[in-house]
Write an enzyme that holds these catalytic residues in place. Structure first.
Site, PDB file in Angstrom:
ATOM      1  N   ARG A  98      40.484  42.023  47.019  1.00  0.00           N
ATOM      2  CA  ARG A  98      40.087  43.401  46.772  1.00  0.00           C
ATOM      3  C   ARG A  98      40.942  43.935  45.624  1.00  0.00           C
ATOM      4  NH1 ARG A  98      40.425  42.557  52.250  1.00  0.00           N
ATOM      5  NH2 ARG A  98      38.540  42.992  53.460  1.00  0.00           N
ATOM      6  N   LYS A 107      42.911  46.155  54.974  1.00  0.00           N
ATOM      7  CA  LYS A 107      41.770  46.498  55.831  1.00  0.00           C
ATOM      8  C   LYS A 107      41.669  45.598  57.064  1.00  0.00           C
ATOM      9  CE  LYS A 107      39.007  48.705  52.238  1.00  0.00           C
ATOM     10  NZ  LYS A 107      37.671  48.839  51.608  1.00  0.00           N
ATOM     11  N   HIS A 158      34.980  44.649  42.997  1.00  0.00           N
ATOM     12  CA  HIS A 158      34.755  44.106  44.334  1.00  0.00           C
ATOM     13  C   HIS A 158      33.664  43.032  44.335  1.00  0.00           C
ATOM     14  CE1 HIS A 158      35.674  44.269  48.604  1.00  0.00           C
ATOM     15  NE2 HIS A 158      34.384  44.185  48.863  1.00  0.00           N
ATOM     16  N   ARG A 218      34.931  39.446  44.866  1.00  0.00           N
ATOM     17  CA  ARG A 218      35.119  38.965  46.243  1.00  0.00           C
ATOM     18  C   ARG A 218      33.789  38.470  46.818  1.00  0.00           C
ATOM     19  NH1 ARG A 218      38.443  39.132  50.737  1.00  0.00           N
ATOM     20  NH2 ARG A 218      37.487  39.779  52.709  1.00  0.00           N
ATOM     21  N   HIS A 252      38.452  36.926  56.710  1.00  0.00           N
ATOM     22  CA  HIS A 252      37.621  37.651  57.674  1.00  0.00           C
ATOM     23  C   HIS A 252      38.093  37.368  59.101  1.00  0.00           C
ATOM     24  CE1 HIS A 252      34.029  37.612  54.656  1.00  0.00           C
ATOM     25  NE2 HIS A 252      34.843  38.630  54.443  1.00  0.00           N
ATOM     26  N   TYR A 265      26.796  36.172  53.587  1.00  0.00           N
ATOM     27  CA  TYR A 265      26.607  35.403  52.371  1.00  0.00           C
ATOM     28  C   TYR A 265      25.549  34.323  52.535  1.00  0.00           C
ATOM     29  CZ  TYR A 265      30.946  37.719  51.085  1.00  0.00           C
ATOM     30  OH  TYR A 265      31.916  38.669  50.828  1.00  0.00           O
TER      31      TYR A 265
END
Length: 208
Positions: free
Chosen positions: A83, A108, A173, A176, A199, A208
């Site tokens: 990020r 995050k 972004h 990413r 993640h 994805y």
């Protein structure tokens, strides 16, 4: 148990040394048409590999005094799925040149982890370290602090405009998202992609 490896060991072995192979152009608009509709906004949120290459080359060939540093910064942002705020968090103490690794700090609630560095990154990092010896941050902004997310966006947007990317893809972004997208295109297992991008939940990876 014989023959089994830890997820970290497998990750470092699987995702090492590959990127932007001139002979590997698997990501194309034709392949993208075969994907399911994007549930996050109705438009693609990644670059095709040809666009990524063009973007990075445009930055690297720029005339500004920070052109090489900016290229390395966005190349690493892509490769490690960073990020924009995470870019400014990278410090020299996070680099292990002997092992060819970097510790990636995630925001995050994502999982921080160790990634292998490829040859381009190692050469680039040594060059940047020689040219910017005083800062504790790899990509420093004014006052020696880590570069701000706003500054990263400005650099990315200028390069995106130079190659006529659409407005919705003119923010950092997308790097990413591009990393996740291209890993899927290249056949990486979802578990490896999940670990690479930090993640915690697999549902963030299956997009994805």
């Amino acid at each position: 148990r014989e023959g089994l490896q830890s997820p970290k060991t497998e990750l470092l072995q699987i995702v090492s040394g590959e990127l932007l192979d001139e002979g590997d152009r698997t990501s194309t608009p034709e392949l993208a048409k075969k994907r399911k509709a994007d549930p996050y906004g109705g438009h693609r949120q990644h670059l095709f590999e040809s666009e990524l290459t063009q973007l990075l080359n445009t930055i690297k060939q720029g005339k500004g005094k920070h052109a090489y540093r900016n290229w390395l910064m966005l190349y690493m942002a892509y490769r490690h799925g960073l990020r924009r705020e995470e870019i400014g968090m990278l410090r020299w103490v996070d680099i292990n040149f002997d092992q060819g690794e970097i510790y990636v700090h995630r925001l995050k609630g994502a999982k921080s982890n160790t990634h292998p560095l490829d040859g381009q990154e190692l050469r680039g990092l040594r060059k940047v370290k020689r040219e910017y010896p005083a800062a504790p941050f790899i990509f420093a902004g004014y006052g020696g602090k880590g570069i701000s997310g706003k500054a990263v966006s400005k650099i990315f947007k200028a390069a995106a405009g130079a190659i006529a990317l659409p407005e919705e893809l003119s923010h950092p972004h997308v790097l990413r998202h591009t990393r996740g997208y291209l890993m899927v295109e290249k056949g990486y297992p979802l578990r490896v992609i999940q670990e690479w991008l930090g993640h915690k939940q697999i549902q963030h990876t299956v997009r994805y």
